[in-house]
Design a protein around this motif. Structure first.
Motif, mmCIF file in Angstrom:
data_model
loop_
_atom_site.group_PDB
_atom_site.id
_atom_site.type_symbol
_atom_site.label_atom_id
_atom_site.label_comp_id
_atom_site.label_asym_id
_atom_site.label_seq_id
_atom_site.Cartn_x
_atom_site.Cartn_y
_atom_site.Cartn_z
ATOM 1 N N GLY B 288 -7.065 1.841 -137.728
ATOM 2 C CA GLY B 288 -8.481 1.995 -137.403
ATOM 3 C C GLY B 288 -8.706 2.183 -135.916
ATOM 4 N N LYS B 289 -7.845 1.564 -135.135
ATOM 5 C CA LYS B 289 -8.009 1.655 -133.673
ATOM 6 C C LYS B 289 -7.375 2.919 -133.098
ATOM 7 C CE LYS B 289 -8.614 -3.064 -132.057
ATOM 8 N NZ LYS B 289 -9.916 -2.766 -131.468
ATOM 9 N N LEU B 290 -6.178 3.244 -133.601
ATOM 10 C CA LEU B 290 -5.421 4.325 -132.962
ATOM 11 C C LEU B 290 -5.531 5.676 -133.671
ATOM 12 C CD1 LEU B 290 -2.207 2.243 -132.190
ATOM 13 C CD2 LEU B 290 -4.125 2.701 -130.673
ATOM 14 N N LEU B 291 -5.496 5.638 -134.999
ATOM 15 C CA LEU B 291 -5.473 6.907 -135.734
ATOM 16 C C LEU B 291 -6.883 7.471 -135.982
ATOM 17 C CD1 LEU B 291 -3.697 8.992 -137.268
ATOM 18 C CD2 LEU B 291 -4.047 7.626 -139.314
ATOM 19 N N PHE B 292 -7.814 6.572 -136.297
ATOM 20 C CA PHE B 292 -9.165 7.028 -136.635
ATOM 21 C C PHE B 292 -9.765 7.958 -135.575
ATOM 22 C CE2 PHE B 292 -10.875 3.952 -140.090
ATOM 23 C CZ PHE B 292 -9.796 4.280 -140.882
ATOM 24 N N PRO B 293 -9.709 7.587 -134.280
ATOM 25 C CA PRO B 293 -10.306 8.497 -133.295
ATOM 26 C C PRO B 293 -9.631 9.866 -133.266
ATOM 27 C CG PRO B 293 -9.323 6.573 -132.222
ATOM 28 C CD PRO B 293 -9.227 6.344 -133.672
ATOM 29 N N LEU B 294 -8.335 9.886 -133.596
ATOM 30 C CA LEU B 294 -7.612 11.164 -133.574
ATOM 31 C C LEU B 294 -8.073 12.099 -134.692
ATOM 32 C CD1 LEU B 294 -3.938 9.948 -132.884
ATOM 33 C CD2 LEU B 294 -5.632 10.803 -131.256
ATOM 34 N N VAL B 295 -8.558 11.498 -135.802
ATOM 35 C CA VAL B 295 -9.018 12.351 -136.914
ATOM 36 C C VAL B 295 -10.545 12.414 -136.984
ATOM 37 C CG1 VAL B 295 -6.935 12.060 -138.313
ATOM 38 C CG2 VAL B 295 -8.808 10.436 -138.566
ATOM 39 N N GLY B 296 -11.179 11.997 -135.897
ATOM 40 C CA GLY B 296 -12.633 12.138 -135.795
ATOM 41 C C GLY B 296 -13.431 11.061 -136.499
ATOM 42 N N LEU B 297 -12.789 9.943 -136.778
ATOM 43 C CA LEU B 297 -13.522 8.848 -137.418
ATOM 44 C C LEU B 297 -13.877 7.802 -136.360
ATOM 45 C CD1 LEU B 297 -11.332 8.390 -140.636
ATOM 46 C CD2 LEU B 297 -13.643 9.319 -140.515
ATOM 47 N N PRO B 298 -14.936 7.022 -136.631
ATOM 48 C CA PRO B 298 -15.293 6.000 -135.637
ATOM 49 C C PRO B 298 -14.156 4.988 -135.467
ATOM 50 C CG PRO B 298 -17.005 6.215 -137.323
ATOM 51 C CD PRO B 298 -15.844 7.026 -137.783
ATOM 52 N N VAL B 299 -13.961 4.531 -134.249
ATOM 53 C CA VAL B 299 -12.903 3.547 -133.967
ATOM 54 C C VAL B 299 -13.301 2.208 -134.583
ATOM 55 C CG1 VAL B 299 -11.635 2.357 -132.135
ATOM 56 C CG2 VAL B 299 -12.474 4.672 -131.772
ATOM 57 N N PHE B 300 -12.301 1.541 -135.142
ATOM 58 C CA PHE B 300 -12.596 0.217 -135.709
ATOM 59 C C PHE B 300 -12.587 -0.805 -134.585
ATOM 60 C CE2 PHE B 300 -10.925 -3.818 -137.594
ATOM 61 C CZ PHE B 300 -12.084 -4.148 -138.261
ATOM 62 N N SER B 301 -13.653 -1.586 -134.516
ATOM 63 C CA SER B 301 -13.702 -2.621 -133.490
ATOM 64 C C SER B 301 -14.060 -3.948 -134.133
ATOM 65 C CB SER B 301 -14.746 -2.244 -132.441
ATOM 66 O OG SER B 301 -14.995 -3.364 -131.621
ATOM 67 N N MET B 302 -13.362 -4.983 -133.693
ATOM 68 C CA MET B 302 -13.684 -6.321 -134.206
ATOM 69 C C MET B 302 -14.576 -7.059 -133.220
ATOM 70 S SD MET B 302 -10.100 -7.446 -135.907
ATOM 71 C CE MET B 302 -9.101 -6.484 -134.804
ATOM 72 N N HIS B 303 -14.999 -6.356 -132.186
ATOM 73 C CA HIS B 303 -15.902 -6.900 -131.166
ATOM 74 C C HIS B 303 -15.397 -8.239 -130.628
ATOM 75 C CE1 HIS B 303 -18.645 -3.663 -132.157
ATOM 76 N NE2 HIS B 303 -18.370 -3.923 -133.412
#
Lengths: 252, 419
Positions: B288-303
């Motif tokens: 969620g943190k590393l791959l998602f932004p590469l495929v145009g998805l929102p980055v996963f954040s646990m805040h």
């Protein structure tokens, strides 16, 4: 008579949902140093007795003493001196021979150096040294049976209980196993083993007990039993004389 | 301790040697999260970018018509086309029926003046100034809608039309009051200000969240925890299958004959599968943190709530393991455990709000959802990630998960003794 190692008195067992009593008051005594053949047709109660001895089943009534003490009073310590080789090949096929022996040996509580030493000796003895790092799944039936036996004797038990240890294997593997059992016995291990193979029992056992209908119908040395029935020339014919020739099912 | 270590070693080896099982345990959650997030993100993006074609026939050519047209043209949601004034309402209807436009709006002739007359008449009557000539029956706006138009667009269109007509009515009312007041005023009429254009009440949308800029949940924030939970609970199949296999091949009986305590046997499985679940979560989180932004998805954040998320995963895994142990104890075959396990997890996840948020569920299912351990898990995640919750906000749900674990393990131990 030699010191009693195992004494079973009036053992009774009916399975839940079962309508027939499997053990109907079994009495059995095995002395130190004996190789006792526990023989009987299908459904006679052999495996039930063995499973009760191994602590896998609870009897409805009756007493069991091992090494002169009631098992129920100190099962944990008693069973440390008992080896159990079930009828099924109870090893992990995904693990290697060494890993199987290592895991079960550690569960027995054998120290690491001692365990490594014993595993090496047993693998060598059964001719499995070069297969020590092979997965058990790749073994032949005979090799698996040998490994199954090795797990049961890893901790040098004083009493070894075997449930049909040679079923379904080739003659070579059978010879290795039986010879080893004799050697083990000559070093003081008392053996209780069940079998359907009368010739094997006659050759191996110092005494046999024939169970039918949940209780012992005869117990003596193979020779003495043959003498008791003059018309019978071997253990097989004595067995058939005592248990009948009709086919048995598990329900029987 | 030696026994426990030996069993742990054995369970780890069994897990590692089962390549297909490993793939199922670790690849499945990653694929699930990636696919589900991708699909949902696409759907959300599409629906937010989509425009609806609207044909407007303005026969009014007055305030009402102008207001409606300018209001709809201001919205990105609608692609407005103005019909030729010579056309009729039935022609607009026909255009929608043929699929040329998704929505047709017909603004009848003189509707603005009719509204004004209606208001003047009502006000005069109210103030006792005598009755004004009776106006014609007020014509209604006509809206033709293609049946395929999403309910959200339909409702939005009706809201804009209602707002535009309210605005006109309000203006007419103020104007009429102003004119009436001028008639009776002792002061010169030119000293009075024209009726003001009332400002609408502003509505600020503020979602209760950590991040002041966010007003609602993004697909990653739902999908990463949700599908990780789903995968965590899917270990019941692998775990129960393993227990059944050991029972069937006799190795379990052998261990028991060696007086190996059943609790030790279970504990080694609990530790191994707990590690599996934590690893599953870490892998999905990294994705969620590393791959998602590469495929145009929102980055996963646990805040910043990594520890709390890990704690939730820990308790969810315990509950899943508890269910797996119970299933492994009661099922007689691997097939039984697989089918029962899969159905149980799918039902618990569906009811628990993993697939569809619980607020969209009918009241009955919504009430039932609180019984699902997956719901306890996802709600705990929401509390941490979206609602700025601390340890207190997740503790009740974690305790529920722990209670389920204890209950399941106790049932397994008691049942094993009876078996």
């Amino acid at each position: 008579m030699a010191t009693t190692i195992l004494r079973i008195e009036k053992l009774r067992k009916t399975y839940p949902n079962g309508n027939k009593e499997v053990l109907t008051g079994l009495d059995l005594t095995i002395g130190q140093g004996e190789i006792y053949g526990f023989l009987g047709p299908n459904g006679a109660g052999k495996t039930t007795t063995v499973n009760i001895l191994a602590g896998l089943l609870k009897q409805d009534s009756g007493n069991i003493e091992i090494f002169g003490k009631p098992v129920a009073s100190d099962r944990k310590n008693t069973m440390r001196r008992v080896g159990f080789v079930p009828q099924s090949i109870a090893i992990y096929p995904e693990l290697t021979a060494y890993e199987n022996l290592s895991v079960f040996g550690s569960v027995y509580g054998i120290s690491r150096p001692e365990l490594t030493n014993r595993i090496g000796k047993l693998l060598d003895l059964f001719g499995l040294e070069k297969f020590r790092d092979k997965k058990a799944a790749s073994f032949s039936g005979g090799m698996k049976r040998s490994l199954n036996l090795m797990v049961g004797i890893l901790h040098n038990p004083d009493l070894l209980i075997l449930d049909e240890p040679t079923v379904g294997i080739d003659v070579q593997s059978k010879v290795v196993i039986l010879e080893y059992l004799k050697t083990l016995n000559s070093h003081g291990t008392t053996i209780l083993y069940t079998s359907h193979d009368m010739e094997e029992a006659e050759h191996l056992c110092t005494r046999v007990g024939i169970i039918d209908g949940g209780k012992l119908v005869a117990a003596d040395s193979p020779e003495a039993l043959a003498r008791r029935f003059p018309e019978c020339h071997d253990l097989k014919s004595v067995y058939l004389e005592l248990t009948g020739k009709e086919l048995r099912t598990m329900e029987d | 301790m030696r026994k426990f270590a030996a069993l742990l070693y054995k369970d780890l080896l069994l897990l590692v040697r089962d390549k297909a099982g490993l793939l199922f345990l670790f690849a499945m959650p990653m694929v699930l999260v990636l696919v589900m997030t991708g699909i949902q993100d696409g759907a959300v993006e599409n629906s937010s970018k989509k425009t609806v074609s609207v044909l407007i026939l303005d026969k009014d050519r007055d305030e009402m018509g102008r207001e409606i047209i300018s209001e709809l043209q201001r919205q990105d949601l609608f692609d407005v086309t103005l019909a030729d004034s010579t056309q009729t309402a039935s022609e607009v209807q026909q255009a929608v029926k043929e699929g040329s436009f998704l929505i047709g709006v017909y603004i009848p002739e003189n509707i603005s003046s009719m509204v004004r007359n209606e208001i003047e008449s009502s006000l005069s009557e109210m103030l006792g100034l005598g009755s004004t000539p009776q106006t014609d029956t007020l014509s209604s706006l006509k809206v033709f809608i293609d049946p395929t138009v999403n309910n959200t667009f339909r409702t939005t269109m009706m809201c804009y039309l209602r707002e535009a007509s309210n605005h006109i009515e309000k203006k007419a009312l103020l104007s009429t009051i102003s004119e009436t007041a001028q008639e009776f005023s002792p002061f010169p009429t030119d000293s009075m200000a024209p009726p003001p254009d009332l400002k609408p009440i502003s509505i600020d949308e503020i979602a209760y969240s950590k991040d002041a800029f966010r007003t609602n949940i993004n697909v990653t924030e739902h999908n990463v925890p949700a599908w990780t939970l789903f995968a965590i609970f899917f270990i019941v199949i692998s775990l129960s299958g393993g227990i059944i296999k050991e029972r069937q091949d006799g190795s379990f009986s052998r261990l028991m004959a060696m007086t190996c305590p059943y609790s030790t046997y279970l504990m080694s499985k609990i530790v191994v599968y707990e590690c599996v679940c934590v690893l599953q979560f870490l892998l999905v989180m990294m994705m969620g943190k590393l791959l998602f932004p590469l495929v145009g998805l929102p980055v996963f954040s646990m805040h910043g709530a990594f520890a709390l998320c890990l704690m939730i995963v820990f308790f969810c895994a315990l509950a899943a393991i508890g269910i797996g142990l119970t299933l492994g104890t009661f099922a007689s075959t691997h097939q039984q455990a697989s089918v029962l396990g899969a159905v149980t997890v799918v039902v618990l996840s569906a009811v628990g709000g993993i697939w569809v948020p619980t607020f969209l569920m009918p009241p009955f299912l919504k009430a039932v959802s609180v019984l699902s351990p997956l719901n306890w898990g996802i709600e705990a995640f929401y509390n941490v990630i979206l609602r700025d919750g601390g340890i207190r906000s997740v503790l009740p749900n974690c305790l529920l998960l722990l209670a389920l674990t204890v209950a399941c393990t106790a049932v397994s131990i008691v049942a094993k003794k009876k078996i």
